[in-house]
Design a protein around this motif. Structure first.
Motif, PDB file in Angstrom:
ATOM      1  N   TRP A  43      -2.885-123.369  -0.402  1.00  0.00           N
ATOM      2  CA  TRP A  43      -3.003-122.696   0.851  1.00  0.00           C
ATOM      3  C   TRP A  43      -2.720-123.533   2.104  1.00  0.00           C
ATOM      4  O   TRP A  43      -3.154-124.475   2.031  1.00  0.00           O
ATOM      5  CB  TRP A  43      -4.165-121.977   1.001  1.00  0.00           C
ATOM      6  CG  TRP A  43      -4.520-120.978   2.076  1.00  0.00           C
ATOM      7  CD1 TRP A  43      -3.584-119.998   2.387  1.00  0.00           C
ATOM      8  CD2 TRP A  43      -5.227-120.832   3.101  1.00  0.00           C
ATOM      9  NE1 TRP A  43      -3.764-119.184   3.428  1.00  0.00           N
ATOM     10  CE2 TRP A  43      -4.973-119.701   3.953  1.00  0.00           C
ATOM     11  CE3 TRP A  43      -6.461-121.806   3.476  1.00  0.00           C
ATOM     12  CZ2 TRP A  43      -5.876-119.412   5.109  1.00  0.00           C
ATOM     13  CZ3 TRP A  43      -7.151-121.508   4.384  1.00  0.00           C
ATOM     14  CH2 TRP A  43      -6.879-120.229   5.209  1.00  0.00           C
ATOM     15  N   THR A  99     -11.647-111.772   5.289  1.00  0.00           N
ATOM     16  CA  THR A  99     -10.435-112.339   4.905  1.00  0.00           C
ATOM     17  C   THR A  99     -10.568-113.794   4.323  1.00  0.00           C
ATOM     18  O   THR A  99      -9.910-114.164   3.150  1.00  0.00           O
ATOM     19  CB  THR A  99      -9.074-112.283   5.892  1.00  0.00           C
ATOM     20  OG1 THR A  99      -9.225-111.040   6.462  1.00  0.00           O
ATOM     21  CG2 THR A  99      -7.883-112.772   5.532  1.00  0.00           C
ATOM     22  N   ALA A 104      -9.676-115.447   0.699  1.00  0.00           N
ATOM     23  CA  ALA A 104      -8.596-116.277   0.289  1.00  0.00           C
ATOM     24  C   ALA A 104      -9.552-117.471  -0.461  1.00  0.00           C
ATOM     25  O   ALA A 104      -8.811-118.184  -1.218  1.00  0.00           O
ATOM     26  CB  ALA A 104      -8.093-116.891   1.668  1.00  0.00           C
ATOM     27  N   ARG A 143      -9.771-116.172  -3.886  1.00  0.00           N
ATOM     28  CA  ARG A 143      -8.289-116.281  -4.611  1.00  0.00           C
ATOM     29  C   ARG A 143      -8.069-117.818  -5.063  1.00  0.00           C
ATOM     30  O   ARG A 143      -7.150-118.113  -5.730  1.00  0.00           O
ATOM     31  CB  ARG A 143      -7.184-115.923  -3.347  1.00  0.00           C
ATOM     32  CG  ARG A 143      -5.883-115.522  -3.918  1.00  0.00           C
ATOM     33  CD  ARG A 143      -5.177-114.750  -3.120  1.00  0.00           C
ATOM     34  NE  ARG A 143      -5.606-113.390  -2.662  1.00  0.00           N
ATOM     35  CZ  ARG A 143      -5.642-112.420  -3.622  1.00  0.00           C
ATOM     36  NH1 ARG A 143      -5.059-112.386  -4.635  1.00  0.00           N
ATOM     37  NH2 ARG A 143      -6.195-111.185  -2.944  1.00  0.00           N
ATOM     38  N   GLU A 144      -8.559-118.934  -4.345  1.00  0.00           N
ATOM     39  CA  GLU A 144      -8.368-120.232  -4.673  1.00  0.00           C
ATOM     40  C   GLU A 144      -9.394-120.607  -5.849  1.00  0.00           C
ATOM     41  O   GLU A 144      -9.227-121.202  -6.807  1.00  0.00           O
ATOM     42  CB  GLU A 144      -8.337-121.268  -3.639  1.00  0.00           C
ATOM     43  CG  GLU A 144      -7.486-121.041  -2.659  1.00  0.00           C
ATOM     44  CD  GLU A 144      -5.974-121.047  -3.239  1.00  0.00           C
ATOM     45  OE1 GLU A 144      -5.727-121.956  -4.328  1.00  0.00           O
ATOM     46  OE2 GLU A 144      -4.953-120.235  -2.854  1.00  0.00           O
TER      47      GLU A 144
END
Length: 595
Positions: free
Chosen positions: A28, A155, A159, A162-163
């Motif tokens: 990211w 959000t 994120a 998601r990592e």
């Protein structure tokens, strides 16, 4: 209540965003497009073509600095500490990128369902700390209410999930390669819990008499040809450099002298010595009220002891100038040792001259001026203009010392950066500013036989000793098995050595703890002999005299903990191996000193 929770949630999300950017930035925000050059001054390196920006590196560096200061409670870092943190930060960046690339290669993905499960069941520590009950436990209900609040934007946390989920999947994938057997668990338990008594005989290599044997030239030549890959000179670089010492100037010395005088005045006014030592002293004794204990001449400058000789017990000395700095001393008492040496018991406060920002800036300005001259005139002439001599050490290797200067990480990084040309920028360690020029790059090459002849001769001789010592130990082992230990000891004119009861985890002299001797003893039953075991510079033949019983109930109870311990050790070793192999196969470019 909900309003306050929403306000808290804003703070939580900001912290999550910061943690996310700093520690899990491998994909990211990273430019995953590859390029051929470091054309942008903002690019400080590449990992398999992936650009690393200065800001990304600085984010990690600053976080490490904060963690280091928090753990050491030391706000002022030395240059060596900063250099260590820079290295750790760069390694962290490289690790994150390589890990991210490996996750992509393995096709590890994350589903929305996994993200929801992660958020609801395993909230990260950055979030958990804000949802605690008065007893300090995680407030599941409060966290659930925040998650279900439609006015909160999660959000950033999504994120982060998601990592982190792919990282966990990668850890699970690597962990799946590790297996712990029942025999490993039992052996680990036995080393900790089972008591042994052994008798043994040692066959040191040094006791092997080769009767004047010296390896022949033919043997040396054959060994060299068969093992040429072991006698290689690694990549080296020849450099030349100028050194500008970083040291306090006269004004800095005056500041230290003034501080010492002020401390002396405070002591004269009745302030406690221990309190002032804790506040002002740069000596290790500051942690114990300034007490130096009993010391004798040679442990400090002579001026230190001359000052103590000039006062009586209980009196202060005025500031004493030494090579270390300025001491303010209080003589407690003296004593004479039986060998006639005078020892002094004193309290001390050391004020070391410190480099002011003005002095530091001035030194780096001078170094920058010298560099400009060197770019035009060369190091020799630029150095001569400032009474500096160019140092020309022997070629250096990666992570190797630089002649008498020692190991300076910034110089090594510059020297082994293949893009480095011309005169380096101002490099430094704690005490010196360096200007460096790469003179020649020397690729890896085989060492000539003449350079390693002595080493090979020693290896061949040692191998012969090893073989003969092992043969003797094996013969003793067979003799002891066919007759008894006493007969074998008498035949070989060896003393009988029997240990006190011990466990494998004990420090058994001369073998140490968790030794091959203890492991070998656990493989045989009482009254039996273990074949020769190599231990240090000797072979050992042992007989188990007594062996304690295995506590079955205790063993069963400890199996899960032992399995986890062995598994964690194996995973750590495997991940290190996996990462080292990953780095070997990767192209890692570090432009920090050339960008």
């Amino acid at each position: 209540m909900m309003k306050q929770m929403r306000e808290n949630t804003k703070v939580i999300l900001w912290i999550v965003v910061v943690a996310f950017i700093v520690t899990i930035f491998a994909v990211w925000g990273l430019d995953l497009q590859t390029g051929s050059t470091a054309s942008s001054p903002n690019v400080i390196g590449k990992v398999n073509g992936v650009k690393i920006t200065r800001q990304q590196y600085q984010n990690v560096y600053q976080r490490f600095v904060q963690q280091y200061r928090a753990s050491t409670q030391n706000q002022q870092l030395t240059y060596s500490q900063e250099e260590f943190i820079r290295t750790q930060a760069w390694d962290n960046v490289v690790y994150n990128v390589l890990t991210s690339q490996e996750i992509r290669r393995l096709g590890i993905t994350v589903s929305d369902e996994e993200i929801v499960f992660f958020l609801r069941n395993t909230p990260p520590p950055e979030v958990r700390q804000f949802f605690l009950t008065p007893e300090g436990q995680f407030d599941v209900q409060g966290y659930e209410q925040a998650l279900n609040d439609p006015e909160v934007d999660w959000t950033a946390l999504e994120a982060l999930a998601r990592e982190r989920i792919p990282l966990q999947k990668l850890n699970d994938y690597l962990g799946a390669q590790i297996h712990v057997t029942e025999s490993e668990i039992q052996r680990a338990y036995e080393l900790e819990a089972v008591e042994l008594t052994i008798s043994y005989a040692r066959f040191p290599l040094d006791d092997v008499d080769l009767k004047g044997y010296t390896p022949s030239e033919s043997e040396i030549q054959t060994f060299y040809e068969e093992n040429k890959d072991d006698f290689v000179e690694p990549d080296r670089v020849r450099v030349e450099l100028l050194q500008l010492e970083i040291k306090p100037n006269a004004a800095d010395m005056d500041d230290a002298r003034f501080t010492a005088s002020d401390v002396y005045d405070q002591l004269e006014d009745g302030d406690e010595f221990a309190d002032l030592a804790k506040t002002y002293s740069d000596a290790p004794s500051s942690f114990v009220g300034g007490s130096a204990g009993y010391i004798r001449r040679g442990l400090r400058d002579d001026a230190y002891f001359d000052a103590l000789d000039a006062v009586e017990n209980g009196q202060l000395t005025k500031p004493v100038a030494t090579e270390e700095g300025f001491y303010v001393l209080k003589r407690v008492e003296t004593q004479e040792t039986p060998d006639g040496v005078m020892e002094y018991n004193a309290l001390e406060i050391l004020i070391k001259p410190t480099l002011s920002r003005q002095t530091s800036d001035s030194l780096f300005t001078v170094a920058a001026d010298i560099r400009e001259q060197a770019l035009n005139l060369g190091l020799e002439e630029a150095g001569a203009a400032h009474n500096l001599i160019v140092v020309k050490p022997d070629p250096i290797s990666v992570n190797g010392p630089i002649g008498e200067i020692g190991f300076v990480p910034s110089i090594n990084r510059f020297a082994f950066n293949e893009t480095a040309t011309g005169i380096s920028a101002e490099l430094r360690d704690d005490n010196t500013i360096y200007l460096v020029r790469v003179v020649e790059r020397l690729p890896e090459s085989a060492l000539p036989i003449d350079d390693v002849r002595g080493e090979i001769r020693d290896i061949i001789y040692l191998d012969k000793q090893n073989v003969l010592a092992l043969q003797k130990a094996r013969a003793f082992f067979l003799k002891a098995k066919s007759s008894d230990l006493e007969t074998a000891l008498e035949t070989y004119n060896l003393p009988e050595i029997t240990t006190e009861p011990f466990r494998g985890s004990d420090n058994l002299e001369p073998f140490g703890s968790y030794s091959p001797i203890a492991e070998a003893a656990l493989t045989v039953m009482p009254g039996e002999f273990a074949p020769p075991v190599e231990s240090g510079d000797a072979y050992v033949v042992l007989k188990v005299e007594e062996r304690g019983e295995l506590d079955t109930e205790d063993y069963k109870a400890r199996i899960p903990a032992i399995r986890d311990q062995i598994r964690n050790q194996k995973i750590q070793a495997y991940v290190t191996y996996w990462y080292d192999r990953l780095k070997e196969k990767s192209v890692i470019e570090d432009y920090r000193l050339s960008s």
